[in-house]
Scaffold this motif. Sequence first.
Motif, short mmCIF file in Angstrom:
data_model
loop_
_atom_site.label_atom_id
_atom_site.label_comp_id
_atom_site.label_asym_id
_atom_site.label_seq_id
_atom_site.Cartn_x
_atom_site.Cartn_y
_atom_site.Cartn_z
N ILE A 58 1.45 -4.46 -3.63
CA ILE A 58 3.08 -5.42 -3.98
C ILE A 58 3.81 -4.38 -4.35
N ARG A 59 3.76 -3.15 -5.35
CA ARG A 59 4.84 -2.49 -5.48
C ARG A 59 5.78 -2.15 -4.53
N ILE A 60 5.13 -1.81 -3.23
CA ILE A 60 5.64 -1.58 -1.93
C ILE A 60 6.70 -2.00 -1.73
N LYS A 64 10.16 -2.84 -0.39
CA LYS A 64 10.86 -3.06 0.75
C LYS A 64 11.94 -4.22 0.22
N GLU A 65 11.11 -5.83 0.35
CA GLU A 65 12.34 -6.90 -0.33
C GLU A 65 13.75 -5.82 -1.53
N GLU A 66 13.30 -5.45 -2.47
CA GLU A 66 14.72 -5.69 -2.90
C GLU A 66 15.33 -4.14 -2.00
N MET A 67 14.86 -3.62 -1.25
CA MET A 67 16.02 -2.75 -0.27
C MET A 67 16.49 -4.22 0.67
#
Length: 85
Positions: A58-60, A64-67
């Motif tokens: 979930i963190r990953i 990814k969405e944040e990037m």
Amino acid sequence: DSQLKLLNEQLEDEKGINSDLAVKKSRALGDCVYLKNEISDLERTIAKVAKEKHVMEIRIQNLKEEMVNYEATVQRITSEKKNLQ
């Protein structure tokens, strides 16, 4: 008389065999208890690791969405900068 002596010897042999088997049975039961506890410990560890893996996934995904959002922001700012020049 010799027959009685032979039967007594056989009886003693059987007692020895039974005693050995009782010791082996006791060891085997102890091993079973130990192994059951080990299995329980391993199952708890597997469950804990699976939960941690899920949290990390979930963190990953969030990173990814944040990037993607940051990349979109950089592209937008770069485009705006070009338009201002």
